[in-house]
Scaffold this motif. Structure first.
Motif, PDB file in Angstrom:
ATOM      1  N   PRO A   1       0.791  -1.236   0.000  1.00 30.81           N
ATOM      2  CA  PRO A   1       0.000   0.000   0.000  1.00 30.81           C
ATOM      3  C   PRO A   1       0.821   1.283   0.000  1.00 30.81           C
ATOM      4  N   ALA A   2       2.135   1.184   0.185  1.00 27.16           N
ATOM      5  CA  ALA A   2       2.991   2.364   0.084  1.00 27.16           C
ATOM      6  C   ALA A   2       3.317   2.600  -1.395  1.00 27.16           C
ATOM      7  N   PHE A   3       3.409   3.865  -1.809  1.00 27.32           N
ATOM      8  CA  PHE A   3       3.532   4.158  -3.228  1.00 27.32           C
ATOM      9  C   PHE A   3       4.819   4.892  -3.618  1.00 27.32           C
ATOM     10  N   TYR A   4       5.477   5.556  -2.681  1.00 23.29           N
ATOM     11  CA  TYR A   4       6.767   6.171  -3.006  1.00 23.29           C
ATOM     12  C   TYR A   4       7.883   5.170  -2.799  1.00 23.29           C
ATOM     13  N   HIS A   5       7.901   4.552  -1.634  1.00 20.03           N
ATOM     14  CA  HIS A   5       8.892   3.510  -1.413  1.00 20.03           C
ATOM     15  C   HIS A   5       8.305   2.437  -0.511  1.00 20.03           C
ATOM     16  N   THR A   6       8.758   1.231  -0.684  1.00 21.73           N
ATOM     17  CA  THR A   6       8.402   0.106   0.175  1.00 21.73           C
ATOM     18  C   THR A   6       9.674  -0.372   0.857  1.00 21.73           C
ATOM     19  N   ASP A   7       9.584  -0.740   2.129  1.00 26.41           N
ATOM     20  CA  ASP A   7      10.798  -1.095   2.867  1.00 26.41           C
ATOM     21  C   ASP A   7      11.428  -2.404   2.409  1.00 26.41           C
ATOM     22  N   VAL A   8      10.613  -3.342   1.896  1.00 21.45           N
ATOM     23  CA  VAL A   8      11.175  -4.566   1.291  1.00 21.45           C
ATOM     24  C   VAL A   8      10.575  -4.675  -0.108  1.00 21.45           C
ATOM     25  N   PRO A   9      11.146  -3.928  -1.079  1.00 18.40           N
ATOM     26  CA  PRO A   9      10.511  -3.811  -2.389  1.00 18.40           C
ATOM     27  C   PRO A   9      10.953  -4.846  -3.415  1.00 18.40           C
ATOM     28  N   ASP A  10      12.056  -5.524  -3.164  1.00 14.96           N
ATOM     29  CA  ASP A  10      12.607  -6.391  -4.202  1.00 14.96           C
ATOM     30  C   ASP A  10      13.427  -7.519  -3.587  1.00 14.96           C
ATOM     31  N   TRP A  11      13.815  -8.463  -4.456  1.00 11.71           N
ATOM     32  CA  TRP A  11      14.531  -9.642  -3.967  1.00 11.71           C
ATOM     33  C   TRP A  11      15.895  -9.277  -3.410  1.00 11.71           C
TER      34      TRP A  11
ATOM     35  N   GLY B   1       3.217 -12.363  -8.007  1.00 14.90           N
ATOM     36  CA  GLY B   1       2.504 -11.144  -8.361  1.00 14.90           C
ATOM     37  C   GLY B   1       3.127  -9.879  -7.825  1.00 14.90           C
ATOM     38  N   HIS B   2       4.288  -9.972  -7.187  1.00 18.97           N
ATOM     39  CA  HIS B   2       4.868  -8.833  -6.479  1.00 18.97           C
ATOM     40  C   HIS B   2       5.997  -8.149  -7.242  1.00 18.97           C
ATOM     41  N   HIS B   3       5.881  -8.095  -8.571  1.00 17.18           N
ATOM     42  CA  HIS B   3       6.948  -7.516  -9.377  1.00 17.18           C
ATOM     43  C   HIS B   3       6.404  -6.466 -10.346  1.00 17.18           C
ATOM     44  N   ALA B   4       7.280  -5.584 -10.785  1.00 13.07           N
ATOM     45  CA  ALA B   4       6.895  -4.597 -11.788  1.00 13.07           C
ATOM     46  C   ALA B   4       6.611  -5.283 -13.118  1.00 13.07           C
ATOM     47  N   PRO B   5       5.738  -4.715 -13.940  1.00  7.87           N
ATOM     48  CA  PRO B   5       5.475  -5.303 -15.259  1.00  7.87           C
ATOM     49  C   PRO B   5       6.766  -5.488 -16.057  1.00  7.87           C
ATOM     50  N   GLY B   6       6.869  -6.621 -16.712  1.00 10.48           N
ATOM     51  CA  GLY B   6       8.034  -6.905 -17.533  1.00 10.48           C
ATOM     52  C   GLY B   6       9.200  -7.517 -16.791  1.00 10.48           C
ATOM     53  N   THR B   7       9.091  -7.674 -15.464  1.00 11.35           N
ATOM     54  CA  THR B   7      10.186  -8.273 -14.701  1.00 11.35           C
ATOM     55  C   THR B   7      10.397  -9.724 -15.118  1.00 11.35           C
ATOM     56  N   ASN B   8      11.643 -10.094 -15.297  1.00  8.49           N
ATOM     57  CA  ASN B   8      11.990 -11.483 -15.607  1.00  8.49           C
ATOM     58  C   ASN B   8      12.042 -12.253 -14.290  1.00  8.49           C
TER      59      ASN B   8
ATOM     60  N   ARG C   1      -1.215 -12.394 -12.378  1.00  4.60           N
ATOM     61  CA  ARG C   1      -1.516 -10.966 -12.403  1.00  4.60           C
ATOM     62  C   ARG C   1      -1.551 -10.448 -13.829  1.00  4.60           C
ATOM     63  N   PHE C   2      -2.397  -9.480 -14.044  1.00  9.81           N
ATOM     64  CA  PHE C   2      -2.405  -8.732 -15.294  1.00  9.81           C
ATOM     65  C   PHE C   2      -1.744  -7.366 -15.110  1.00  9.81           C
ATOM     66  N   TYR C   3      -1.950  -6.738 -13.951  1.00  8.33           N
ATOM     67  CA  TYR C   3      -1.482  -5.374 -13.746  1.00  8.33           C
ATOM     68  C   TYR C   3      -0.551  -5.231 -12.543  1.00  8.33           C
ATOM     69  N   ALA C   4      -1.023  -5.618 -11.372  1.00  3.06           N
ATOM     70  CA  ALA C   4      -0.201  -5.445 -10.182  1.00  3.06           C
ATOM     71  C   ALA C   4      -0.329  -6.713  -9.346  1.00  3.06           C
ATOM     72  N   ASP C   5      -0.637  -6.565  -8.076  1.00  4.39           N
ATOM     73  CA  ASP C   5      -0.756  -7.741  -7.219  1.00  4.39           C
ATOM     74  C   ASP C   5      -2.195  -8.245  -7.272  1.00  4.39           C
ATOM     75  N   ASP C   6      -2.573  -8.809  -8.426  1.00  2.00           N
ATOM     76  CA  ASP C   6      -3.965  -9.162  -8.678  1.00  2.00           C
ATOM     77  C   ASP C   6      -4.417 -10.401  -7.904  1.00  2.00           C
ATOM     78  N   ASP C   7      -3.471 -11.257  -7.506  1.00  2.20           N
ATOM     79  CA  ASP C   7      -3.788 -12.478  -6.751  1.00  2.20           C
ATOM     80  C   ASP C   7      -4.830 -13.340  -7.449  1.00  2.20           C
ATOM     81  N   LEU C   8      -4.645 -13.531  -8.760  1.00  2.00           N
ATOM     82  CA  LEU C   8      -5.573 -14.333  -9.542  1.00  2.00           C
ATOM     83  C   LEU C   8      -5.143 -15.799  -9.565  1.00  2.00           C
ATOM     84  N   ILE C   9      -6.006 -16.636 -10.135  1.00  2.00           N
ATOM     85  CA  ILE C   9      -5.695 -18.061 -10.281  1.00  2.00           C
ATOM     86  C   ILE C   9      -4.354 -18.229 -10.975  1.00  2.00           C
ATOM     87  N   VAL C  10      -3.559 -19.128 -10.478  1.00  2.00           N
ATOM     88  CA  VAL C  10      -2.199 -19.339 -10.986  1.00  2.00           C
ATOM     89  C   VAL C  10      -2.228 -19.674 -12.478  1.00  2.00           C
TER      90      VAL C  10
END
Length: 393
Positions: A191-201, A222-229, A251-260
């Motif tokens: 829910p944070a939009f400028y920075h997240t404290d644990v944003p990446d691997w 689902g926790h990655h930016a679009p286009g992330t490998n 996911r289609f857009y962000a953290d959609d949490d859809l069926i795998v």
């Protein structure tokens, strides 16, 4: 490797699939929704015991889901020993314990990273309580996902928050039993939009490495930016021996949490290819789990669909002719290498898996079997007014 002349999966592939286990999240069976509306559904569990029963029904239909993850405080009960016994009576076990430091008012500006030591201690104490639950349930993994972050430049001291996070995680880590693990999950925003404290691997890896060998990283697909490998990240974490678990969703857009696999089955295949290549498939050190929020679909059927999708793409990935692929790679034969890769992805293993399920006493078509089982109508009649929580609830 290909299907046999009879259309069956090779014995070595079946031997791998026989051992596959995918943990289900208890919250997938509760009421859930979006930021705009929480939807109630007929048959919603009234207690964590009923969540476990629903998860056990998925396992009965698929043979793929022998454990259930819990979320604290959503799944607090007076007697976790009784919940453990209930799970075992249903043919499953209790698995990962997930902490929650994102719903209390006091965590508005952070939990483990908060500037106020008293707030940080409250968050640490919550994790100590989770460790007590783990002792009662027999769970190995304490999974931590943090909503901590900021919305505006200047709102927070980024370095200071990382230092406080390290200090808080160390306090929790020091309480682990020898057989337990701290699993740190990352998410690039929300829910944070400028920075997240644990944003990446990389941040998660840096934090857990500083803690010790009992700390690992959870990768939520689902926790990655679009286009992330994502498969590249899978490879790196396996290479570094720090990939502890997956939260599978789509996911289609962000953290959609859809069926795998709903949005990009090919991505799921590519991820599983790297899991197998890196020795993470069926490894006791790499847990497979779902993390979904069924907003509009039936919850039990949604979980069945997801575990079947993971099984199907695992079967395809196990069919990849790795010797031929390695030879093509060594020769710089780009097109042949890609053809070998795509051929495995395009192999339809569904009839072979249905045949194999029948040979194990499982329904050939678990989705149909669930619809015809009468389980859904039974719980809808019994669970009037169930309000157990799921994501968004």
């Amino acid at each position: 490797m290909t299907l046999t002349d009879a259309g069956s999966l090779p014995a070595e592939v079946l031997a791998q699939l026989e051992r596959q286990a995918i943990e289900l999240p208890s919250w997938a069976f509760g009421n859930s929704g979006t930021r705009f509306k929480v939807f109630t559904t007929a048959g919603t569990p009234r207690t964590p015991f009923e969540k476990v029963s629903d998860a056990a029904q998925v396992n009965r239909m698929t043979g793929l889901a022998p454990s259930v993850a819990l979320h604290i405080p959503w799944d607090l009960v007076d007697d976790f020993g009784a919940l453990r016994e209930h799970a075992e009576s249903e043919g499953v076990r209790l698995g990962t314990i997930n902490s929650n430091t994102f719903q209390d008012d006091v965590y508005k500006f952070g939990s483990l990273t908060h500037v106020d030591r008293a707030v940080r201690q409250q968050a640490i104490d919550h994790h100590y309580r989770c460790l007590e639950v783990m002792a009662a349930t027999g769970s190995r993994d304490l999974k931590i996902w943090l909503a901590d972050g900021s919305n505006y430049p200047g709102q927070a001291d980024l370095r200071g928050r990382q230092d406080r996070l390290a200090e808080s995680l160390q306090a929790i880590y020091d309480r682990l039993a020898p057989h337990q693990r701290l699993v740190l999950e990352y998410k690039f925003f929300e829910p944070a939009f400028y920075h997240t404290d644990v944003p990446d691997w990389g941040t998660a890896y840096a934090q857990v490495t500083a803690l010790g060998e009992q700390a690992v990283v959870c990768l939520d697909t689902g926790h990655h930016a679009p286009g992330t490998n994502i498969e590249f990240i899978v490879m790196q974490l396996l290479r570094l021996s720090r990939l502890g678990s997956f939260d599978f969703n789509s996911r289609f857009y962000a953290d959609d949490d859809l069926i795998v696999g709903a949005a990009d089955p090919y991505q799921l295949f590519r991820i599983l290819v790297e899991v197998i290549r890196g020795g993470g498939f069926n490894s006791p050190d790499v847990a497979f789990m779902l993390d979904q929020c069924h907003n509009v679909e039936n919850k039990i059927l949604g979980q069945i669909r997801s575990v079947l999708n993971v099984q199907e793409m695992s079967g395809r990935a196990l069919l990849l002719d790795r010797e031929a692929l390695a030879a093509a790679e060594a020769e710089g034969d780009v097109l042949t290498a890609n053809e070998i890769f795509v051929d495995a992805f395009q192999t339809d293993v569904r009839p072979a898996l249905a045949q194999w399920r029948e040979s194990r006493g499982l329904p050939a078509d678990p989705m149909r079997a669930q619809r015809e089982s009468g389980y859904q109508s039974t719980i809808e009649a019994a669970r009037v007014g169930g309000t157990q929580a799921g994501w968004g609830a």
